[in-house]
Design a protein around this motif. Structure first.
Motif, short mmCIF file in Angstrom:
data_model
loop_
_atom_site.label_atom_id
_atom_site.label_comp_id
_atom_site.label_asym_id
_atom_site.label_seq_id
_atom_site.Cartn_x
_atom_site.Cartn_y
_atom_site.Cartn_z
N ASP A 176 11.86 100.72 13.52
CA ASP A 176 12.01 99.92 12.30
C ASP A 176 13.47 99.63 11.98
O ASP A 176 13.80 99.22 10.86
N GLN A 177 14.34 99.82 12.95
CA GLN A 177 15.76 99.58 12.73
C GLN A 177 16.26 98.43 13.59
O GLN A 177 15.67 98.10 14.62
N GLY A 178 17.35 97.80 13.13
CA GLY A 178 17.92 96.71 13.90
C GLY A 178 19.39 96.53 13.60
O GLY A 178 19.86 96.86 12.51
N TRP A 179 20.10 96.03 14.59
CA TRP A 179 21.52 95.75 14.47
C TRP A 179 21.74 94.33 14.96
O TRP A 179 21.62 94.04 16.16
N ARG A 180 22.04 93.44 14.03
CA ARG A 180 22.03 92.00 14.31
C ARG A 180 23.40 91.47 14.72
O ARG A 180 24.42 91.86 14.15
N GLU A 181 23.37 90.61 15.72
CA GLU A 181 24.52 89.82 16.15
C GLU A 181 25.76 90.70 16.35
O GLU A 181 26.80 90.49 15.73
N ILE A 182 25.63 91.66 17.24
CA ILE A 182 26.75 92.55 17.55
C ILE A 182 27.37 92.13 18.89
O ILE A 182 26.68 91.68 19.80
N GLY A 183 28.67 92.31 18.99
CA GLY A 183 29.40 91.91 20.19
C GLY A 183 30.31 90.74 19.91
O GLY A 183 29.90 89.78 19.26
N GLU A 184 31.54 90.83 20.41
CA GLU A 184 32.51 89.76 20.14
C GLU A 184 33.46 89.54 21.30
O GLU A 184 34.46 88.86 21.16
#
Length: 264
Positions: free
Chosen positions: A64-72
């Motif tokens: 139920d967890q999420g980490w959105r739009e990571i990375g650069e």
């Protein structure tokens, strides 16, 4: 069995190493390339994972967890630390790319009482190691000072014409605090991509002694022994190291024949 696992130049799965394929107990590693909008599912319920965003931007979801739009980062040779996600168990994981992206997935036996978390670049220690043509640039992604069950993850950039993991060192004996027993993988990248580097893996008695020419996306297995890397002039090297063993500590022993160079 050869210690060299060749990377695939095309397709979603670049390379895959499991404890079974490597003939050891702890370390697993895989790398993937994803096109914009493409997703990949991971299901390793018995393993802890460290998902490293090598390039591009992704969203990672777990339970139920999420980490959105990571990375650069545009690529692994950018002068900045990556984003990563630590998961105590690798069941029901999805990674979706927002643009063309590549990820590395480090794994080891899980089961520890640790929380899933995002590891942001500013939390990672970056430093140089060595001097002269032995200098290289290190980024601790998941060091022993941060919680995990078995995994240790670090990346290293080595300039053109330099040596790395040098002088040769090993960590194959359970002799704390002097040395720890850790399996290790090296995931190699080269810039420009047609380049190559050399890695030797050898023991004191030479019962293991392999010298390997590695190309872009290749993995070298280090079950035991010393394991230096040398980069020819004109090419820059990157490698992502995954280590794991019975105790989550990194203590190494230098090859006595070459330790003199640390004193000059």
């Amino acid at each position: 069995m050869s210690l060299l696992v060749k990377g695939r130049p095309e397709g979603r799965e670049i390379v895959s190493v499991t404890p079974r394929s490597a003939g050891w107990k702890y370390v697993g590693f895989a790398a993937y390339r994803l096109r914009a909008g493409e997703s990949i599912s991971l299901d390793q319920p018995d393993d802890e994972l460290c998902i490293v965003v090598l390039s591009g931007t992704v969203t990672v979801t777990w339970r139920d967890q999420g980490w959105r739009e990571i990375g650069e980062r545009d690529d692994v040779f950018a002068d900045r630390a990556p984003y990563a996600v630590y998961l105590p168990a690798g069941d029901g994981v999805a990674v979706t790319a927002h643009n063309d992206a590549q990820i590395g997935v480090a794994s080891a036996p899980g089961g520890g009482p640790y929380s899933a978390r995002l590891i942001v670049p500013k939390s990672m220690k970056r430093f140089s190691r060595g001097t002269g043509s032995n200098e290289r640039f290190v980024c601790d992604i998941l060091p022993q000072t941060e919680p995990a069950q078995h995994l240790l993850v670090v990346e290293v950039r080595t300039p053109s014409g330099h040596s790395s993991s040098y002088p040769p060192h090993k960590h194959d004996a359970d002799n704390l605090p002097h040395e720890s027993a850790l399996e290790e993988t090296y995931y190699h990248r080269l810039q420009p991509t047609q380049g190559f580097a050399f890695q030797r893996v050898y023991t004191d008695d030479r019962s293991l002694d392999e010298s390997l020419a590695v190309e872009d996306h290749d993995v070298v297995l280090v079950p035991r022994g010393y394991h230096p890397v040398v980069v020819p002039f004109g090419y820059e090297s990157y490698y992502l190291n995954v280590m794991a063993g019975p105790r989550r500590e990194w203590h190494f022993k230098n090859d006595p024949a070459h330790e003199w160079m640390l004193k000059v």
